[in-house]
Structure formats: C-alpha cells, structure tokens
Design a protein around this motif. Sequence first.
Motif, PDB file in Angstrom:
ATOM      1  N   THR A 133      48.820  49.538  20.968  1.00  0.00           N
ATOM      2  CA  THR A 133      50.212  49.740  21.382  1.00  0.00           C
ATOM      3  C   THR A 133      50.972  48.418  21.422  1.00  0.00           C
ATOM      4  O   THR A 133      52.172  48.382  21.137  1.00  0.00           O
ATOM      5  CB  THR A 133      50.285  50.435  22.753  1.00  0.00           C
ATOM      6  N   ALA A 134      50.289  47.328  21.752  1.00  0.00           N
ATOM      7  CA  ALA A 134      50.952  46.027  21.752  1.00  0.00           C
ATOM      8  C   ALA A 134      51.373  45.614  20.351  1.00  0.00           C
ATOM      9  O   ALA A 134      52.388  44.934  20.166  1.00  0.00           O
ATOM     10  CB  ALA A 134      50.031  44.966  22.356  1.00  0.00           C
ATOM     11  N   GLN A 135      50.607  46.054  19.343  1.00  0.00           N
ATOM     12  CA  GLN A 135      50.922  45.728  17.957  1.00  0.00           C
ATOM     13  C   GLN A 135      51.851  46.747  17.310  1.00  0.00           C
ATOM     14  O   GLN A 135      52.341  46.525  16.203  1.00  0.00           O
ATOM     15  CB  GLN A 135      49.627  45.632  17.150  1.00  0.00           C
ATOM     16  N   CYS A 136      52.105  47.877  17.985  1.00  0.00           N
ATOM     17  CA  CYS A 136      52.916  48.949  17.415  1.00  0.00           C
ATOM     18  C   CYS A 136      54.376  48.512  17.280  1.00  0.00           C
ATOM     19  O   CYS A 136      54.934  47.900  18.197  1.00  0.00           O
ATOM     20  CB  CYS A 136      52.812  50.192  18.307  1.00  0.00           C
ATOM     21  N   GLN A 137      54.992  48.865  16.154  1.00  0.00           N
ATOM     22  CA  GLN A 137      56.362  48.419  15.877  1.00  0.00           C
ATOM     23  C   GLN A 137      57.362  49.561  15.699  1.00  0.00           C
ATOM     24  O   GLN A 137      58.559  49.346  15.847  1.00  0.00           O
ATOM     25  CB  GLN A 137      56.377  47.556  14.615  1.00  0.00           C
ATOM     26  N   SER A 138      56.902  50.775  15.369  1.00  0.00           N
ATOM     27  CA  SER A 138      57.871  51.826  15.064  1.00  0.00           C
ATOM     28  C   SER A 138      57.710  53.088  15.898  1.00  0.00           C
ATOM     29  O   SER A 138      58.663  53.532  16.535  1.00  0.00           O
ATOM     30  CB  SER A 138      57.809  52.187  13.576  1.00  0.00           C
ATOM     31  N   GLU A 139      56.500  53.706  15.936  1.00  0.00           N
ATOM     32  CA  GLU A 139      56.386  55.003  16.604  1.00  0.00           C
ATOM     33  C   GLU A 139      54.972  55.243  17.117  1.00  0.00           C
ATOM     34  O   GLU A 139      53.992  54.861  16.493  1.00  0.00           O
ATOM     35  CB  GLU A 139      56.792  56.132  15.660  1.00  0.00           C
ATOM     36  N   VAL A 140      54.908  55.899  18.280  1.00  0.00           N
ATOM     37  CA  VAL A 140      53.644  56.375  18.851  1.00  0.00           C
ATOM     38  C   VAL A 140      53.727  57.892  18.971  1.00  0.00           C
ATOM     39  O   VAL A 140      54.705  58.426  19.499  1.00  0.00           O
ATOM     40  CB  VAL A 140      53.370  55.760  20.235  1.00  0.00           C
ATOM     41  N   LEU A 141      52.712  58.581  18.470  1.00  0.00           N
ATOM     42  CA  LEU A 141      52.592  60.028  18.611  1.00  0.00           C
ATOM     43  C   LEU A 141      51.434  60.308  19.554  1.00  0.00           C
ATOM     44  O   LEU A 141      50.365  59.709  19.414  1.00  0.00           O
ATOM     45  CB  LEU A 141      52.330  60.699  17.259  1.00  0.00           C
ATOM     46  N   ALA A 142      51.628  61.216  20.514  1.00  0.00           N
ATOM     47  CA  ALA A 142      50.573  61.471  21.497  1.00  0.00           C
ATOM     48  C   ALA A 142      50.489  62.954  21.823  1.00  0.00           C
ATOM     49  O   ALA A 142      51.509  63.627  21.978  1.00  0.00           O
ATOM     50  CB  ALA A 142      50.823  60.669  22.771  1.00  0.00           C
ATOM     51  N   ARG A 180      61.096  47.499  23.461  1.00  0.00           N
ATOM     52  CA  ARG A 180      61.262  46.838  22.160  1.00  0.00           C
ATOM     53  C   ARG A 180      61.626  47.826  21.052  1.00  0.00           C
ATOM     54  O   ARG A 180      61.534  47.510  19.867  1.00  0.00           O
ATOM     55  CB  ARG A 180      60.025  46.027  21.789  1.00  0.00           C
ATOM     56  N   GLY A 181      62.048  49.048  21.447  1.00  0.00           N
ATOM     57  CA  GLY A 181      62.626  49.985  20.499  1.00  0.00           C
ATOM     58  C   GLY A 181      61.657  50.889  19.778  1.00  0.00           C
ATOM     59  O   GLY A 181      62.027  51.537  18.799  1.00  0.00           O
ATOM     60  N   VAL A 182      60.413  50.981  20.254  1.00  0.00           N
ATOM     61  CA  VAL A 182      59.433  51.866  19.629  1.00  0.00           C
ATOM     62  C   VAL A 182      59.678  53.300  20.104  1.00  0.00           C
ATOM     63  O   VAL A 182      59.886  53.547  21.286  1.00  0.00           O
ATOM     64  CB  VAL A 182      57.994  51.430  19.979  1.00  0.00           C
ATOM     65  N   ARG A 183      59.661  54.241  19.188  1.00  0.00           N
ATOM     66  CA  ARG A 183      59.848  55.643  19.519  1.00  0.00           C
ATOM     67  C   ARG A 183      58.527  56.246  19.991  1.00  0.00           C
ATOM     68  O   ARG A 183      57.467  55.955  19.422  1.00  0.00           O
ATOM     69  CB  ARG A 183      60.356  56.413  18.296  1.00  0.00           C
ATOM     70  N   ILE A 184      58.579  57.082  21.032  1.00  0.00           N
ATOM     71  CA  ILE A 184      57.389  57.751  21.553  1.00  0.00           C
ATOM     72  C   ILE A 184      57.647  59.251  21.563  1.00  0.00           C
ATOM     73  O   ILE A 184      58.644  59.714  22.110  1.00  0.00           O
ATOM     74  CB  ILE A 184      57.037  57.275  22.976  1.00  0.00           C
ATOM     75  N   ARG A 185      56.742  60.013  20.940  1.00  0.00           N
ATOM     76  CA  ARG A 185      56.809  61.467  21.002  1.00  0.00           C
ATOM     77  C   ARG A 185      55.505  61.989  21.591  1.00  0.00           C
ATOM     78  O   ARG A 185      54.423  61.664  21.086  1.00  0.00           O
ATOM     79  CB  ARG A 185      57.046  62.065  19.611  1.00  0.00           C
ATOM     80  N   THR A 186      55.606  62.786  22.656  1.00  0.00           N
ATOM     81  CA  THR A 186      54.429  63.260  23.375  1.00  0.00           C
ATOM     82  C   THR A 186      54.466  64.772  23.522  1.00  0.00           C
ATOM     83  O   THR A 186      55.503  65.345  23.849  1.00  0.00           O
ATOM     84  CB  THR A 186      54.342  62.622  24.775  1.00  0.00           C
ATOM     85  N   LEU A 187      53.316  65.385  23.295  1.00  0.00           N
ATOM     86  CA  LEU A 187      53.151  66.824  23.461  1.00  0.00           C
ATOM     87  C   LEU A 187      52.304  67.114  24.693  1.00  0.00           C
ATOM     88  O   LEU A 187      51.219  66.539  24.862  1.00  0.00           O
ATOM     89  CB  LEU A 187      52.454  67.419  22.237  1.00  0.00           C
ATOM     90  N   ILE A 226      46.197  60.050  20.020  1.00  0.00           N
ATOM     91  CA  ILE A 226      47.211  58.994  20.050  1.00  0.00           C
ATOM     92  C   ILE A 226      47.227  58.330  18.675  1.00  0.00           C
ATOM     93  O   ILE A 226      46.175  57.932  18.162  1.00  0.00           O
ATOM     94  CB  ILE A 226      46.922  57.957  21.145  1.00  0.00           C
ATOM     95  N   ILE A 227      48.418  58.216  18.083  1.00  0.00           N
ATOM     96  CA  ILE A 227      48.574  57.594  16.769  1.00  0.00           C
ATOM     97  C   ILE A 227      49.638  56.507  16.874  1.00  0.00           C
ATOM     98  O   ILE A 227      50.725  56.747  17.407  1.00  0.00           O
ATOM     99  CB  ILE A 227      49.000  58.617  15.700  1.00  0.00           C
ATOM    100  N   SER A 248      48.973  54.106  11.363  1.00  0.00           N
ATOM    101  CA  SER A 248      47.897  53.241  10.863  1.00  0.00           C
ATOM    102  C   SER A 248      46.603  53.374  11.652  1.00  0.00           C
ATOM    103  O   SER A 248      45.519  53.128  11.100  1.00  0.00           O
ATOM    104  CB  SER A 248      48.342  51.776  10.880  1.00  0.00           C
ATOM    105  N   VAL A 249      46.667  53.743  12.916  1.00  0.00           N
ATOM    106  CA  VAL A 249      45.463  53.866  13.730  1.00  0.00           C
ATOM    107  C   VAL A 249      45.612  55.069  14.659  1.00  0.00           C
ATOM    108  O   VAL A 249      46.692  55.310  15.199  1.00  0.00           O
ATOM    109  CB  VAL A 249      45.189  52.579  14.536  1.00  0.00           C
ATOM    110  N   ALA A 250      44.522  55.822  14.810  1.00  0.00           N
ATOM    111  CA  ALA A 250      44.527  57.003  15.675  1.00  0.00           C
ATOM    112  C   ALA A 250      43.324  56.938  16.605  1.00  0.00           C
ATOM    113  O   ALA A 250      42.268  56.385  16.253  1.00  0.00           O
ATOM    114  CB  ALA A 250      44.492  58.281  14.846  1.00  0.00           C
ATOM    115  N   PHE A 251      43.487  57.517  17.792  1.00  0.00           N
ATOM    116  CA  PHE A 251      42.401  57.577  18.772  1.00  0.00           C
ATOM    117  C   PHE A 251      42.170  59.037  19.155  1.00  0.00           C
ATOM    118  O   PHE A 251      43.120  59.753  19.481  1.00  0.00           O
ATOM    119  CB  PHE A 251      42.751  56.765  20.020  1.00  0.00           C
ATOM    120  N   ILE A 252      40.906  59.462  19.115  1.00  0.00           N
ATOM    121  CA  ILE A 252      40.550  60.808  19.533  1.00  0.00           C
ATOM    122  C   ILE A 252      39.307  60.719  20.416  1.00  0.00           C
ATOM    123  O   ILE A 252      38.497  59.803  20.272  1.00  0.00           O
ATOM    124  CB  ILE A 252      40.267  61.735  18.331  1.00  0.00           C
ATOM    125  N   PRO A 253      39.137  61.659  21.360  1.00  0.00           N
ATOM    126  CA  PRO A 253      37.931  61.635  22.194  1.00  0.00           C
ATOM    127  C   PRO A 253      36.718  62.089  21.406  1.00  0.00           C
ATOM    128  O   PRO A 253      36.820  62.888  20.471  1.00  0.00           O
ATOM    129  CB  PRO A 253      38.270  62.629  23.321  1.00  0.00           C
TER     130      PRO A 253
END
Length: 289
Positions: free
Chosen positions: A84-93, A118-125, A161-162, A166-171
């Motif tokens: 997330t610190a390296q994220c520049q545009s969007e996080v999907l969760a 810093r202007g990153v978009r976050i979309r969460t379900l 979490i995406i 470029s990178v995704a995390f799943i349990p």
Amino acid sequence: MEFALLHPDPDSPDWLRPTPPGVALAQWLNPIEQEINERRRLSISLADAFEPFMALSAQTTTHTDSITVLEGGARINAALNLATAQCQSEVLAIQPSGNRPEHSLIQGLERDRPLIERGVRIRTLYQHTARYSPEKLAYTAQLSNGKAEYRTIDELVERLIICDESVAFIPARDDQQVALELRHPGLVRYLIKLFEFLWDRAVPLSTGAPYDTAPDGITEIQHSIAKLLVEGHVDEAIARRLGMNVRTCRAHIAKLAQTLGSGSRAQLGYLIAQSGILDQKLPGADGIR
C-alpha cells in the motif's frame, strides 16, 4: 574441565592446573573460525558456479517469485503495508464482515488514510450486514471523501486486496495466519475481473438498506439464506458467507420457515424448492451500477 579452563598437571597427574582464559577461548574458537572460513569459501565457489545460470534466469520471462507464502500476522501486515505504501493509483478490497478487533480497524485506518491523502482510489466490498455494524460505519465515515467508495452485496467468500493491478493478497488458511502474495499478471488480472463482477452487482453503502421485502413477505437476506439452504449448507457456513452470527442466521431461517409454513428443516428445503422463490428477482437484487 568442560570449558578447558583446567588441565592435568604433566608433573603431577593427580593435580589440575588453571588454563589462561584467553588460551582456553582460542582453543574453542579456532575450529569454529576454520569452519566459517571453509563455509565462506564454499559459498563463493557456489556463487561463481551459479552465476551463468542466474544470468540466464534474469533474461527469461517466467515469474519465479509470482507467489509468495506469508506466514504469521506480522509478516502479512508488513507485506500489506509495503504494497500500500508503494501503491499509486487504486486499491481494490473484498472484506467479508465479521467481528474484527478494534486494533485491526485502527491498523486499517493507519494504512488507508495515507492512500487517500495522496490521491489513491479505494474501492471496498462488504456484505450487506456491514450496514448494521457501528464499527464499520464509523470506519467508512472517516474515509468517505470521494476517493474511497464502499458497496455491499449479499454474499462474499474470502478476503482479497489488490494494489495497482500488480499485486494481490488472498488468505491461504481459515485462521487468517497464512496468506499468499500474488504478482503473476495473469492471476492478478483474473482476480480484478472477479472483483469487478461483484462490484457491478453490489449496492453503494450510502443508499438505503437493500433488504427489501418481496410481495410474498420474504426479504432479500432470507432469499439468500434459502438459496444456500437448498445448496445444502449448514447454519454456520451460511452465517459465515453472509457475514452474520449463527444466532441471527437461525432467526432468519425461523422466519423463513414460518412464512412458508414449514414444520421441519427437511420440509423447509422442499417448500423452498416448490415455492419458486429462488426463481424470483427481488427489487434491487441486481444492485446499482
């Protein structure tokens, strides 16, 4: 005697003489240092032998580090914080509802607030049940400023979490103590398509409650429970997938049984199948796009 600080007197075998500590220590360290030097020479030799193959590997297009297993909450959080610190545009969760401890929500705020700034978009379900969680509502209220969007849907299975496509995390385990960090472009693209499929069918959190009642008196949540009952899921599995506790789930099942006039669990499944309610489309079931 164990540390060689005493040694037999050569002139009087029945007596022991002290050994200077520096000498005794050297006797212990010399073999260890020799072994370290041997290992160092071996490591240099191996590195030299593998150097041509490493160069070849760097030129290939395969992603040998595309899947990383993260074990333990500390390592998982560290990887998430870095991504997330390296994220520049969007996080999907995708965040299935549950009794998340307060410190977990605080960690989420500490991770998400800098993204928003810093202007990153976050979309969460979330699941629809998140609408009745004061903690979740307070959390989303602190971040809903145009860059953070939240939607709910009746059923979710696992967390996702995406970051920046470029990178995704799943349990990888039910206790959330093992996760997979995925960097293979094909895998990440597939998970993004899955997220968008669910997002298009979800309802914005800012709208009213989605549990509309159909003309036959069955609510949307009871419709979702009926579908899972017919599929053969037990109460605990239904509650987990819909993001509610088992007691609430059983209360909905009881209301569903009362509406359909069922006297037993086996009869309830039969009546659900015969009633045709699973073929009906409830108001708002497709969500708002």
